[in-house]
Motif scaffolding. Structure first.
Motif, PDB file in Angstrom:
ATOM      1  N   LEU A   7       0.791 -34.869 -55.834  1.00 47.59           N
ATOM      2  CA  LEU A   7       1.727 -36.389 -55.598  1.00 47.59           C
ATOM      3  C   LEU A   7       1.162 -36.550 -54.129  1.00 47.59           C
ATOM      4  O   LEU A   7       1.021 -37.654 -53.715  1.00 47.59           O
ATOM      5  N   MET A   8       1.217 -35.685 -53.100  1.00 45.92           N
ATOM      6  CA  MET A   8       0.806 -35.928 -51.828  1.00 45.92           C
ATOM      7  C   MET A   8      -0.702 -36.424 -51.806  1.00 45.92           C
ATOM      8  O   MET A   8      -1.061 -37.591 -50.944  1.00 45.92           O
ATOM      9  N   ILE A   9      -1.538 -35.883 -52.445  1.00 45.43           N
ATOM     10  CA  ILE A   9      -2.992 -36.518 -52.731  1.00 45.43           C
ATOM     11  C   ILE A   9      -2.954 -37.765 -53.270  1.00 45.43           C
ATOM     12  O   ILE A   9      -3.587 -38.625 -52.385  1.00 45.43           O
ATOM     13  N   ALA A  10      -2.224 -37.914 -54.187  1.00 47.18           N
ATOM     14  CA  ALA A  10      -2.379 -39.219 -54.775  1.00 47.18           C
ATOM     15  C   ALA A  10      -1.708 -40.393 -53.826  1.00 47.18           C
ATOM     16  O   ALA A  10      -2.120 -41.395 -53.519  1.00 47.18           O
ATOM     17  N   GLY A  11      -0.715 -39.980 -53.088  1.00 48.63           N
ATOM     18  CA  GLY A  11      -0.019 -40.953 -52.159  1.00 48.63           C
ATOM     19  C   GLY A  11      -1.025 -41.183 -50.999  1.00 48.63           C
ATOM     20  O   GLY A  11      -1.101 -42.349 -50.753  1.00 48.63           O
ATOM     21  N   ALA A  12      -1.879 -39.951 -50.597  1.00 44.15           N
ATOM     22  CA  ALA A  12      -2.897 -40.490 -49.311  1.00 44.15           C
ATOM     23  C   ALA A  12      -3.797 -41.282 -49.946  1.00 44.15           C
ATOM     24  O   ALA A  12      -4.415 -42.424 -49.243  1.00 44.15           O
ATOM     25  N   ILE A  13      -4.317 -40.888 -51.189  1.00 42.15           N
ATOM     26  CA  ILE A  13      -5.167 -41.951 -51.762  1.00 42.15           C
ATOM     27  C   ILE A  13      -4.835 -43.405 -51.635  1.00 42.15           C
ATOM     28  O   ILE A  13      -5.420 -44.524 -51.468  1.00 42.15           O
ATOM     29  N   ALA A  14      -3.609 -43.453 -52.212  1.00 43.15           N
ATOM     30  CA  ALA A  14      -3.121 -44.918 -52.431  1.00 43.15           C
ATOM     31  C   ALA A  14      -3.055 -45.643 -51.011  1.00 43.15           C
ATOM     32  O   ALA A  14      -3.280 -46.845 -50.857  1.00 43.15           O
ATOM     33  N   PHE A  15      -2.620 -44.648 -50.042  1.00 41.84           N
ATOM     34  CA  PHE A  15      -2.269 -45.509 -48.906  1.00 41.84           C
ATOM     35  C   PHE A  15      -3.646 -45.886 -48.142  1.00 41.84           C
ATOM     36  O   PHE A  15      -3.877 -46.973 -47.514  1.00 41.84           O
ATOM     37  N   ALA A  16      -4.767 -44.976 -48.316  1.00 43.79           N
ATOM     38  CA  ALA A  16      -5.968 -45.197 -47.783  1.00 43.79           C
ATOM     39  C   ALA A  16      -6.650 -46.417 -48.563  1.00 43.79           C
ATOM     40  O   ALA A  16      -7.331 -47.570 -47.936  1.00 43.79           O
ATOM     41  N   LEU A  17      -6.607 -46.689 -49.864  1.00 47.58           N
ATOM     42  CA  LEU A  17      -6.790 -48.004 -50.528  1.00 47.58           C
ATOM     43  C   LEU A  17      -6.260 -48.972 -49.982  1.00 47.58           C
ATOM     44  O   LEU A  17      -6.484 -50.157 -49.706  1.00 47.58           O
ATOM     45  N   TRP A  18      -4.846 -48.983 -49.825  1.00 50.05           N
ATOM     46  CA  TRP A  18      -3.867 -50.281 -49.303  1.00 50.05           C
ATOM     47  C   TRP A  18      -4.569 -50.474 -48.060  1.00 50.05           C
ATOM     48  O   TRP A  18      -4.646 -51.663 -47.752  1.00 50.05           O
ATOM     49  N   ASN A  19      -4.617 -49.655 -47.085  1.00 43.89           N
ATOM     50  CA  ASN A  19      -5.022 -49.803 -45.734  1.00 43.89           C
ATOM     51  C   ASN A  19      -6.611 -50.508 -45.629  1.00 43.89           C
ATOM     52  O   ASN A  19      -6.564 -51.325 -44.755  1.00 43.89           O
ATOM     53  N   SER A  20      -7.501 -50.326 -46.403  1.00 42.06           N
ATOM     54  CA  SER A  20      -8.586 -50.817 -46.497  1.00 42.06           C
ATOM     55  C   SER A  20      -8.635 -52.254 -47.061  1.00 42.06           C
ATOM     56  O   SER A  20      -9.106 -53.029 -46.460  1.00 42.06           O
ATOM     57  N   ALA A  21      -7.870 -52.359 -48.097  1.00 39.09           N
ATOM     58  CA  ALA A  21      -7.572 -53.862 -48.277  1.00 39.09           C
ATOM     59  C   ALA A  21      -7.128 -54.625 -47.232  1.00 39.09           C
ATOM     60  O   ALA A  21      -7.563 -55.853 -47.028  1.00 39.09           O
ATOM     61  N   ARG A  22      -5.895 -54.114 -46.705  1.00 38.20           N
ATOM     62  CA  ARG A  22      -5.332 -54.911 -45.675  1.00 38.20           C
ATOM     63  C   ARG A  22      -6.299 -55.420 -44.525  1.00 38.20           C
ATOM     64  O   ARG A  22      -6.423 -56.389 -43.959  1.00 38.20           O
ATOM     65  N   ALA A  23      -7.097 -54.142 -43.961  1.00 39.07           N
ATOM     66  CA  ALA A  23      -8.111 -54.465 -43.081  1.00 39.07           C
ATOM     67  C   ALA A  23      -9.097 -55.657 -43.310  1.00 39.07           C
ATOM     68  O   ALA A  23      -9.648 -56.179 -42.653  1.00 39.07           O
ATOM     69  N   ALA A  24      -9.600 -55.507 -44.689  1.00 38.04           N
ATOM     70  CA  ALA A  24     -10.652 -56.618 -45.284  1.00 38.04           C
ATOM     71  C   ALA A  24     -10.025 -57.829 -45.270  1.00 38.04           C
ATOM     72  O   ALA A  24     -10.646 -58.759 -44.911  1.00 38.04           O
ATOM     73  N   ALA A  25      -8.502 -58.044 -45.534  1.00 40.05           N
ATOM     74  CA  ALA A  25      -7.857 -59.220 -45.607  1.00 40.05           C
ATOM     75  C   ALA A  25      -7.924 -59.865 -44.091  1.00 40.05           C
ATOM     76  O   ALA A  25      -8.041 -60.949 -43.877  1.00 40.05           O
ATOM     77  N   GLU A  26      -7.435 -59.046 -43.148  1.00 35.68           N
ATOM     78  CA  GLU A  26      -7.387 -59.502 -41.954  1.00 35.68           C
ATOM     79  C   GLU A  26      -8.662 -59.888 -41.312  1.00 35.68           C
ATOM     80  O   GLU A  26      -8.848 -60.841 -40.714  1.00 35.68           O
ATOM     81  N   ARG A  27      -9.889 -59.210 -41.808  1.00 36.67           N
ATOM     82  CA  ARG A  27     -11.348 -59.537 -41.488  1.00 36.67           C
ATOM     83  C   ARG A  27     -12.024 -60.757 -41.893  1.00 36.67           C
ATOM     84  O   ARG A  27     -12.360 -61.839 -41.177  1.00 36.67           O
ATOM     85  N   ALA A  28     -11.482 -61.073 -43.177  1.00 38.08           N
ATOM     86  CA  ALA A  28     -11.512 -62.319 -44.013  1.00 38.08           C
ATOM     87  C   ALA A  28     -10.764 -63.532 -43.290  1.00 38.08           C
ATOM     88  O   ALA A  28     -11.152 -64.511 -43.064  1.00 38.08           O
ATOM     89  N   GLU A  29      -9.680 -63.283 -42.793  1.00 40.69           N
ATOM     90  CA  GLU A  29      -8.685 -64.474 -42.294  1.00 40.69           C
ATOM     91  C   GLU A  29      -9.242 -64.707 -40.808  1.00 40.69           C
ATOM     92  O   GLU A  29      -9.618 -65.990 -40.502  1.00 40.69           O
ATOM     93  N   GLN A  30      -9.792 -63.690 -40.296  1.00 42.10           N
ATOM     94  CA  GLN A  30     -10.390 -63.929 -38.967  1.00 42.10           C
ATOM     95  C   GLN A  30     -11.905 -64.837 -39.125  1.00 42.10           C
ATOM     96  O   GLN A  30     -12.028 -65.834 -38.436  1.00 42.10           O
ATOM     97  N   LEU A  31     -12.610 -64.480 -40.048  1.00 45.08           N
ATOM     98  CA  LEU A  31     -13.921 -65.372 -40.477  1.00 45.08           C
ATOM     99  C   LEU A  31     -13.621 -66.787 -40.750  1.00 45.08           C
ATOM    100  O   LEU A  31     -14.185 -67.589 -40.308  1.00 45.08           O
ATOM    101  N   GLY A  32     -12.674 -66.730 -41.588  1.00 42.32           N
ATOM    102  CA  GLY A  32     -12.160 -68.111 -42.173  1.00 42.32           C
ATOM    103  C   GLY A  32     -11.815 -69.068 -41.005  1.00 42.32           C
ATOM    104  O   GLY A  32     -11.878 -70.181 -40.903  1.00 42.32           O
ATOM    105  N   ARG A  33     -10.893 -68.716 -40.212  1.00 39.64           N
ATOM    106  CA  ARG A  33     -10.082 -69.203 -39.043  1.00 39.64           C
ATOM    107  C   ARG A  33     -11.510 -69.479 -38.084  1.00 39.64           C
ATOM    108  O   ARG A  33     -11.338 -70.802 -37.530  1.00 39.64           O
ATOM    109  N   GLU A  34     -12.195 -68.572 -37.774  1.00 39.84           N
ATOM    110  CA  GLU A  34     -13.308 -69.229 -36.944  1.00 39.84           C
ATOM    111  C   GLU A  34     -14.390 -70.193 -37.511  1.00 39.84           C
ATOM    112  O   GLU A  34     -14.813 -70.922 -36.901  1.00 39.84           O
ATOM    113  N   ALA A  35     -14.630 -70.004 -38.818  1.00 43.28           N
ATOM    114  CA  ALA A  35     -15.410 -70.942 -39.433  1.00 43.28           C
ATOM    115  C   ALA A  35     -14.846 -72.455 -39.421  1.00 43.28           C
ATOM    116  O   ALA A  35     -15.540 -73.487 -38.979  1.00 43.28           O
ATOM    117  N   CYS A  36     -13.278 -72.431 -39.677  1.00 45.09           N
ATOM    118  CA  CYS A  36     -12.721 -73.874 -39.595  1.00 45.09           C
ATOM    119  C   CYS A  36     -12.592 -74.210 -37.974  1.00 45.09           C
ATOM    120  O   CYS A  36     -12.935 -75.390 -37.820  1.00 45.09           O
TER     121      CYS A  36
END
Length: 106
Positions: A7-36
């Motif tokens: 359960l701890m391993i599964a939780g750590a993997i889920a957190f890592a996936l969520w964290n990388s998805a959030r970082a990608a969304a923040e990067r995409a938002e930054q790039l979209g704002r800069e383009a606009c």
């Protein structure tokens, strides 16, 4: 005890996936704002929306996630256009949306 470890391993993997998805969304938002900003158009809804994810090989041959995002922008406040961008990790690999206006020489 082994169940708790799994359960701890599964939780750590889920957190890592969520964290990388959030970082990608923040990067995409930054790039979209800069383009606009560069194209002198209005960024709408103040966010990007994830529209896809898939496994792709990077330029170094390693597998990683390629995430697609969309955002909305307006040229004059009464219209609405869709911009799209694709990130492989933090790197922008595809973009369609507002284009920066060229300076004209007189």
């Amino acid at each position: 005890m082994p169940t708790l470890s799994l359960l701890m391993i599964a939780g750590a993997i889920a957190f890592a996936l969520w964290n990388s998805a959030r970082a990608a969304a923040e990067r995409a938002e930054q790039l979209g704002r800069e383009a606009c900003r560069a194209a002198n158009v209005q960024w709408l809804d103040q966010s990007v929306h994830a529209s896809g994810i898939r496994l792709r090989r990077g330029y170094d041959g390693r597998l990683g996630f390629e995430r697609s995002f969309r955002f909305d922008y307006s040229r004059d406040g009464s219209d609405r256009h869709v911009g799209r961008l694709v990130l492989r990790g933090r790197q922008l690999v595809s973009f369609s949306g507002p284009i920066a206006e060229r300076e004209t020489l007189h």
